[in-house]
Design a protein around this motif. Structure first.
Motif, PDB file in Angstrom:
ATOM      1  N   LEU A 120       0.858  -1.172   0.000  1.00  0.00           N
ATOM      2  CA  LEU A 120       0.000   0.000   0.000  1.00  0.00           C
ATOM      3  C   LEU A 120       0.896   1.224   0.000  1.00  0.00           C
ATOM      4  CD1 LEU A 120      -2.579  -1.221   2.631  1.00  0.00           C
ATOM      5  CD2 LEU A 120      -2.964  -1.006   0.173  1.00  0.00           C
ATOM      6  N   PRO A 121       1.324   1.709  -1.184  1.00  0.00           N
ATOM      7  CA  PRO A 121       2.300   2.789  -1.240  1.00  0.00           C
ATOM      8  C   PRO A 121       1.700   4.115  -0.822  1.00  0.00           C
ATOM      9  CG  PRO A 121       1.478   2.271  -3.430  1.00  0.00           C
ATOM     10  CD  PRO A 121       0.858   1.269  -2.510  1.00  0.00           C
ATOM     11  N   SER A 122       2.577   5.015  -0.413  1.00  0.00           N
ATOM     12  CA  SER A 122       2.139   6.346  -0.022  1.00  0.00           C
ATOM     13  C   SER A 122       1.741   7.131  -1.257  1.00  0.00           C
ATOM     14  CB  SER A 122       3.267   7.065   0.729  1.00  0.00           C
ATOM     15  OG  SER A 122       4.395   7.188  -0.105  1.00  0.00           O
ATOM     16  N   VAL A 123       0.898   8.134  -1.028  1.00  0.00           N
ATOM     17  CA  VAL A 123       0.348   8.886  -2.132  1.00  0.00           C
ATOM     18  C   VAL A 123       1.299  10.002  -2.565  1.00  0.00           C
ATOM     19  CG1 VAL A 123      -0.846  10.558  -0.692  1.00  0.00           C
ATOM     20  CG2 VAL A 123      -1.764  10.041  -2.934  1.00  0.00           C
ATOM     21  N   THR A 124       1.264  10.335  -3.837  1.00  0.00           N
ATOM     22  CA  THR A 124       1.958  11.499  -4.371  1.00  0.00           C
ATOM     23  C   THR A 124       0.942  12.313  -5.144  1.00  0.00           C
ATOM     24  OG1 THR A 124       4.029  10.262  -4.574  1.00  0.00           O
ATOM     25  CG2 THR A 124       3.839  12.323  -5.818  1.00  0.00           C
ATOM     26  N   VAL A 125       0.627  13.486  -4.672  1.00  0.00           N
ATOM     27  CA  VAL A 125      -0.399  14.295  -5.303  1.00  0.00           C
ATOM     28  C   VAL A 125       0.133  14.870  -6.600  1.00  0.00           C
ATOM     29  CG1 VAL A 125      -1.820  16.332  -5.025  1.00  0.00           C
ATOM     30  CG2 VAL A 125      -1.441  14.822  -3.081  1.00  0.00           C
ATOM     31  N   SER A 126      -0.622  14.649  -7.690  1.00  0.00           N
ATOM     32  CA  SER A 126      -0.183  15.165  -8.975  1.00  0.00           C
ATOM     33  C   SER A 126      -1.151  16.170  -9.558  1.00  0.00           C
ATOM     34  CB  SER A 126       0.004  13.998  -9.964  1.00  0.00           C
ATOM     35  OG  SER A 126      -1.208  13.263 -10.086  1.00  0.00           O
ATOM     36  N   ALA A 167      -6.574  10.301   0.961  1.00  0.00           N
ATOM     37  CA  ALA A 167      -6.601  11.440   0.051  1.00  0.00           C
ATOM     38  C   ALA A 167      -5.980  12.653   0.723  1.00  0.00           C
ATOM     39  CB  ALA A 167      -8.029  11.745  -0.368  1.00  0.00           C
ATOM     40  N   LYS A 168      -5.273  13.463  -0.039  1.00  0.00           N
ATOM     41  CA  LYS A 168      -4.602  14.637   0.513  1.00  0.00           C
ATOM     42  C   LYS A 168      -5.230  15.955   0.051  1.00  0.00           C
ATOM     43  CE  LYS A 168      -1.673  12.120   2.742  1.00  0.00           C
ATOM     44  NZ  LYS A 168      -0.265  11.973   2.362  1.00  0.00           N
ATOM     45  N   GLN A 169      -6.137  15.913  -0.936  1.00  0.00           N
ATOM     46  CA  GLN A 169      -6.785  17.134  -1.366  1.00  0.00           C
ATOM     47  C   GLN A 169      -8.123  16.800  -2.010  1.00  0.00           C
ATOM     48  OE1 GLN A 169      -3.299  17.424  -4.369  1.00  0.00           O
ATOM     49  NE2 GLN A 169      -4.734  19.019  -4.940  1.00  0.00           N
ATOM     50  N   VAL A 218     -13.221  11.901   1.801  1.00  0.00           N
ATOM     51  CA  VAL A 218     -12.965  11.462   0.436  1.00  0.00           C
ATOM     52  C   VAL A 218     -12.886   9.942   0.395  1.00  0.00           C
ATOM     53  CG1 VAL A 218     -11.387  11.562  -1.536  1.00  0.00           C
ATOM     54  CG2 VAL A 218     -11.738  13.591  -0.100  1.00  0.00           C
ATOM     55  N   VAL A 219     -13.592   9.363  -0.549  1.00  0.00           N
ATOM     56  CA  VAL A 219     -13.474   7.935  -0.838  1.00  0.00           C
ATOM     57  C   VAL A 219     -12.703   7.809  -2.149  1.00  0.00           C
ATOM     58  CG1 VAL A 219     -14.703   5.785  -1.305  1.00  0.00           C
ATOM     59  CG2 VAL A 219     -15.636   7.430   0.319  1.00  0.00           C
ATOM     60  N   THR A 220     -11.494   7.266  -2.062  1.00  0.00           N
ATOM     61  CA  THR A 220     -10.662   7.142  -3.248  1.00  0.00           C
ATOM     62  C   THR A 220     -11.050   5.910  -4.055  1.00  0.00           C
ATOM     63  OG1 THR A 220      -8.977   5.815  -2.134  1.00  0.00           O
ATOM     64  CG2 THR A 220      -8.749   8.228  -2.028  1.00  0.00           C
ATOM     65  N   GLN A 221     -10.533   5.865  -5.264  1.00  0.00           N
ATOM     66  CA  GLN A 221     -10.733   4.709  -6.122  1.00  0.00           C
ATOM     67  C   GLN A 221     -10.211   3.438  -5.469  1.00  0.00           C
ATOM     68  OE1 GLN A 221      -8.676   3.346 -10.182  1.00  0.00           O
ATOM     69  NE2 GLN A 221      -9.286   5.475 -10.163  1.00  0.00           N
ATOM     70  N   ALA A 222      -9.106   3.560  -4.720  1.00  0.00           N
ATOM     71  CA  ALA A 222      -8.549   2.403  -4.026  1.00  0.00           C
ATOM     72  C   ALA A 222      -9.521   1.855  -2.991  1.00  0.00           C
ATOM     73  CB  ALA A 222      -7.221   2.778  -3.365  1.00  0.00           C
ATOM     74  N   GLN A 223     -10.186   2.738  -2.247  1.00  0.00           N
ATOM     75  CA  GLN A 223     -11.141   2.295  -1.237  1.00  0.00           C
ATOM     76  C   GLN A 223     -12.376   1.679  -1.887  1.00  0.00           C
ATOM     77  OE1 GLN A 223     -12.012   5.172   1.812  1.00  0.00           O
ATOM     78  NE2 GLN A 223     -13.783   4.052   2.582  1.00  0.00           N
ATOM     79  N   ILE A 224     -12.858   2.288  -2.964  1.00  0.00           N
ATOM     80  CA  ILE A 224     -14.000   1.737  -3.686  1.00  0.00           C
ATOM     81  C   ILE A 224     -13.701   0.307  -4.123  1.00  0.00           C
ATOM     82  CG2 ILE A 224     -15.339   1.913  -5.823  1.00  0.00           C
ATOM     83  CD1 ILE A 224     -15.029   4.962  -5.628  1.00  0.00           C
ATOM     84  N   ALA A 225     -12.504   0.112  -4.677  1.00  0.00           N
ATOM     85  CA  ALA A 225     -12.136  -1.198  -5.194  1.00  0.00           C
ATOM     86  C   ALA A 225     -11.929  -2.210  -4.080  1.00  0.00           C
ATOM     87  CB  ALA A 225     -10.869  -1.075  -6.037  1.00  0.00           C
TER      88      ALA A 225
END
Length: 721
Positions: free
Chosen positions: A53-59, A72-74, A94-101
């Protein structure tokens, strides 16, 4: 694709698929995409045989590597700008795509189960429509920052969770940026966008209730210079349900195309085409026999109160639009979102409305409704970033416009009583004639401004808005028209301090308005309801850790609520008021790269503070005072590398089932579980929702109850390249 997934692409979709096919021919590399979504799991840039479960990088404000992390960071929906959540003086989940999946959510309601202060399954096992309650009020839904239609119920659009990049729940009044809105909050769904990094995925899913589903997600650059990016996401699904004689069937495709000629300009075309030949069919069941004991017997959770061969609910929706961004220089930026949508529905139903005395039977009515809805939304924003001495400004000036056009024909009739212990559907039901014809227009125009200021470590957010909303209701049978125009001014102010330790306390005050349909006995149009909220909270993002913790306390009030007119039956007056106070706690953290934990708790205390119908001092129905959730996921090391296991528990406390507060819906704790195995480019995932197959009532109101979703298991095989 037509043979494999059973749907026919429309011409625009087929053209984009041809472009993507040409792009795939150009592609020299095949790799698992960074941020590639999966049907029931997360994916990453790690080697194929590793599960971490890698850390997030906001792009960006729309992608944020949402396929790689729960944290989620933003969230762009809170301020309509690219600002971190830690710097947003408002409660946002925030519910991310990762959590949905990972949690196997198939729709928006299921995706929001684990959020604090949110009740998303008010319809129980019925997922034809999203009914999301935030802080005790029904929340409004938005897609990519543009409001989804609220003038209709049966033709409301629906979205497959696989087509979404994330879901943002922006809590509290949000009229400053969104116009007429619920005081409880806004649910903003964010569509998947085209990416420069390649994404290639296909999946198939099976499960109980004869579930068969398939989908694909293809994305990447269409030319060597990456000026053109394309993406196609599609799903096709068919299943029975836990209720006899009911099923869901849908085909959904969402092509998107991005043109970015330089680093200053971007134009993204977004579209979605969905067909529901069988959009599901459920009935709200009588209180007696579900919540209240019926001496003639309990109504089973699989009981179908409709009429096989008569009932039908088909729905279609199409939308096209774009998002445009242009940076004139380092100060000025122009953005515009635009969407045109149309939906159609044909709904014939027989529904139970009460029990027969001294018999295990229900009374039934029949109904036939045909609707067509056209919706146009556009939001234009001019942003400016500059300094005045030591103060940094991020200003936003905007104008938005909404136009809804709903045509409805309807008819109502009778149907025979039905034994719910031994149903006999042999008595025919005549289709009601379509005798009522109406057309409703709704237009809203809003002007708004916002300034996010920063001085040293202080952040101040000020915003204001002016709205004009007009509705025209035409009765086509007697050729009459009712016109109603509302004006409203709303505002917001938030103050926050950023400590170097990653702690950020804040205070926020915001207002909202919602137009009300109808008139008093004297013929005076109802005034809009008005909401106002004070919120105090704290956010914590530990340095060097992929985590975000939030806590908030709020006091929310709504005025001009409709209550019964004591002097004129069947009419209403605006003497009502509702207050909701509460506490919300939420935390998401990757304790290690292999171990993720997500948790939430909320205490919601709603009360009717003013009414003339005997409900003053009572609690509104269907609002649980306590909700809590916990989800944990762990990637096993060593010889079990590639295997992940996880599970969660969600608790919904008691709620009142009637306005007199004499009946309560019992509390319930539901368990979920997941397991995943990834080998090279293949992945097998298993999700079980309601692990113990608990039979429970999700929500009750004065006129009926809904059973919650019983045990559902999903097995998904996906392939990425």
């Amino acid at each position: 694709m037509q043979g494999k997934f059973g749907f026919k692409p429309r011409p625009v979709s087929a053209a984009l698929l041809m472009v993507l096919a040409a792009w795939q021919t150009q592609a020299a590399e095949t790799a698992t995409a960074s941020g590639a979504p999966t049907a029931t799991t997360t994916s990453s840039t790690a080697p194929a045989n590793a599960t971490v479960l890698p850390s997030v990088t906001v792009s960006s404000n729309t992608n944020n590597n949402d396929a790689d992390t729960f944290v989620a960071k933003q969230a762009s929906g809170a301020t309509k700008s690219n600002r971190p959540l830690l710097e947003t003086s408002q409660s946002v989940s925030v519910v991310t795509q990762a959590q949905i999946a990972s949690q196997g959510a198939q729709n928006v309601s299921q995706a929001l189960r684990y959020l604090g202060g949110v009740q998303s399954e008010a319809g129980g096992a019925d997922y034809r429509f999203d009914t999301v309650i935030v802080r005790g009020f029904n929340a409004d839904e938005y897609l990519d920052g543009l409001r989804l239609p609220t003038v209709t119920y049966w033709s409301r659009p629906n979205y497959d969770a696989y087509l979404l990049n994330r879901i943002e729940v922006i809590k509290g009044p949000n009229s400053v940026l969104y116009g007429q809105a619920s005081p409880g909050g806004v649910v903003n769904m964010v569509s998947k966008r085209a990416t420069a990094d390649p994404i290639h995925e296909i999946y198939v899913t099976t499960g109980n209730h004869n579930l068969t589903e398939g989908g694909l997600d293809l994305s990447g650059a269409l030319d060597n210079d990456q000026h053109w990016l394309g993406r196609v996401t599609a799903t096709a699904s068919k299943s029975d349900t836990q209720v006899d004689y009911t099923q869901y069937k849908h085909y959904d495709i969402a092509p998107t195309l991005t043109w970015q000629p330089d680093d200053k300009t971007s134009l993204t075309f977004l579209s979605q085409f969905r067909k529901d030949p069988d959009a599901g069919f459920f009935n709200q069941l009588p209180v007696q026999g579900t919540l209240v004991n019926n001496p003639n017997g309990k109504i089973p959770s699989n009981f179908y109160g409709g009429q096989p061969g008569f009932d039908n609910y088909s729905r279609s929706q199409e939308s096209v639009g774009y998002e445009f961004i242009h940076h004139f220089d380092d100060v000025w930026t122009l953005e515009q979102n635009l969407r045109y949508m149309q939906t159609r529905s044909d709904y014939a139903m027989v529904y139970p409305f009460g029990v027969v005395a001294n018999a295990p039977e229900v009374h039934r009515y029949s109904m036939h409704i045909n609707e067509k809805l056209k919706d146009f939304d556009v939001d234009t924003r001019l942003g400016a970033k500059f300094d005045t001495g030591a103060v940094k400004h991020d200003m936003l000036f905007g104008v938005d416009y909404v136009h809804d056009d709903l045509t409805q024909t309807s008819g109502y009739g009778d149907a025979s009583d039905l034994n719910y212990l031994n149903p006999d559907y042999s008595t025919p039901v005549d289709m009601p004639a379509l005798t009522d014809h109406s057309r409703l227009y709704m237009v809203q125009t809003g002007l708004y401004a916002q300034d996010q200021m920063q001085w040293d470590q202080w952040l101040l957010n000020l915003g204001g808005r002016y709205d004009k909303a007009q509705s025209r209701n035409n009765d086509l049978d007697d050729d009459t028209q009712t016109v109603k125009t509302d004006y409203a001014t709303t505002g917001r102010a938030g103050l926050m301090y950023l400590f170097n330790t990653g702690i950020a306390p804040y205070i926020n005050y915001a207002t909202s308005f919602q137009p009300q349909a109808g008139t008093t006995f004297a013929g005076e149009a109802f005034r809009p309801t008005k909401g106002k909220q004070t919120e105090v909270g704290i956010k914590y993002q530990p340095k060097g850790t992929d985590a975000l913790f939030t806590a908030a306390v709020y006091d929310l009030k709504q005025q001009n609520v409709l209550t019964a007119d004591p002097d004129h039956p069947n009419f209403s007056v605006q003497t009502g008021a509702i207050r909701s106070r509460g506490v919300e706690l939420e935390g998401k953290v990757n304790i290690t790269p292999r171990w993720l934990v997500s948790s939430s708790y909320a205490y919601t205390d709603p009360e009717v503070t003013s009414a003339n119908d005997g409900t003053e001092g009572k609690s509104p129905v269907s609002i649980a005072r306590h909700t809590a959730s916990l989800w944990s996921e762990y990637a096993l090391p060593g010889v079990l590398e590639g295997v992940s296991v996880g599970g969660g528990a969600r608790y919904v406390g008691t709620s009142y089932a009637n306005s007199e507060n004499t009946m309560k819906v019992p509390a319930v704790t539901v368990l979920d579980a997941m397991a995943r195995y990834r080998w090279q480019q293949w992945q097998l995932s298993v999700n079980v929702q309601n692990l113990t197959d608990k039979v429970y009532l999700n929500a009750c109101q004065d006129n009926g109850c809904h059973y919650g979703l019983r045990r559902q298991y999903l097995a998904t095989l996906s392939y990425q390249w």
